[in-house]
Design an enzyme around this catalytic site. Sequence first.
Site: not given
Ligand code: S3P
Ligand code: PEP
Length: 431
Positions: A416, A316, A14-15, A88, A19, A165-166, A391
């Site tokens: 999701k 995560e 997903k991440s 997010g 991106r 949050s990052s 999750r």
């Molecule tokens: O940059 C990303 O793809 C993510 C960063 C993290 O967020 P947080 O820093 O809010 O935990 C992670 O938990 C989320 O599932 C995905």
């Molecule tokens: C925190 C999560 O998702 P989001 O990208 O919606 O922040 C996750 O997938 O655990």
Amino acid sequence: MQPLEATVTVPGSKSLSNRYLILAALGSQPVRLVGLLRSRDTDLMMGALEALGVHCEVDADVETTVTVTPPAGGRFRGNTDLFCGLAGTVMRFVPGLALFADGPVHFDGDEQAYARPMKPVLDGLEQLGATVEYHGEIGKLPFTITPPAALPQTRAHVSIDSSGSSQFISGLLLIGSRLPGGLTLQHTGEKTPSLPHIRMTVADVTGAGGEVHADETARTWTVEPRALQLPDTVTVEPDLSNAAPFLGAALIAGGTVRVPHWPETTTQPGGLLPGYLEQMGATVAFPVIDDVRYCEVTGNGTVHGLGTFDLTAAGEIAPSLAAVLVFADASTDMVGIGHLRGHETNRLAALVAEIARVGGKAEELPDGLRIEPVPAEQLRGADMETYADHRMATFAAMLGLRIVGIKVKNVATTRKTLPDFVGMWNGMLGE
Ligand SMILES: O=C(O)C1=C[C@@H](OP(=O)(O)O)[C@@H](O)[C@H](O)C1
Ligand SMILES: C=C(OP(=O)(O)O)C(=O)O
């Protein structure tokens, strides 16, 4: 139950998928993304990009191959409405694109998303000259971003607190290269959650021709002005965090679970997972069979508690690790994850409630979660709440490996990030 003996293929990250979609949209030439995750979060990202005038074309034969064509001249379409769902990565990464739109961009999402923190990334955009109008609670969805009449011409300095949050940092780093004078981003908070996800952003921006200097100790990132362009074709790694319920299952049920195409090196925090499972008592190997590298996790039914366990880097995967630790022989304090209160749901509260529901013992800590062992005969089946959180649904399914009578409410919420969780889970169980 029988010990597991399964190979589970997990879909794209997903991440990384979201991106690459953003970075492709910020380029000038089409990019073909191969192995893209197709799930609610990535479909929402593609929908948001389409609304901004980006073209995302799904291959007629392979739905995980998507070609992204940026708008002509790099100008995004304004006077448009975007829907972020509960994602997010959509709600924190897409607002930056609104800086380069030709009119206001309205953002909305699921009602549950109205609780998720947004303000630091939007404050950052205001520091870059945008105007943000909140339609509900200040600092939350829904809101409208009006781009500035002119972008800052010299290096822009932005200062935000990203301890919640990052993704606030990532969202600004993704667009920094497009600012005429580049960007210096200062994170003013004490802690930086999910640092691997920020490093992933830096690596991906660099892979698109950007130049980012990170001083993690000073919590400062400098992005040079650059034209971004991903290579013609980019292949997405499997989602290593989404491997966690399956690999963790080997510890809970006993037996062996393998995940193919496990990368040798990765920017995903899920790369830390095999080491964590090993600490909990798993045997981990990375066999290469027919040129495919696997992560192979074997459990013998024993799970070790870890005492104080710092998960700041990979919050995560906390829900999946929590499911394993419910069956541990000693207690664990998972710390560094206070910001999980702002995830899809308040995950610390949800995990405490659901562990209690099955007769287990857990409590919230200021910065995390304590899970204590209870005798096996004390654990009992229940109808598990999932809080529209993918999750929490996979967490509940994991408990069902050892506790008879677990039912997972609204398991479809796993869409999701995992479009076929149920099929994958049943496949692993040999059903
Ligand atoms: O940059 C990303 O793809 C993510 C960063 C993290 O967020 P947080 O820093 O809010 O935990 C992670 O938990 C989320 O599932 C995905
Ligand atoms: C925190 C999560 O998702 P989001 O990208 O919606 O922040 C996750 O997938 O655990």
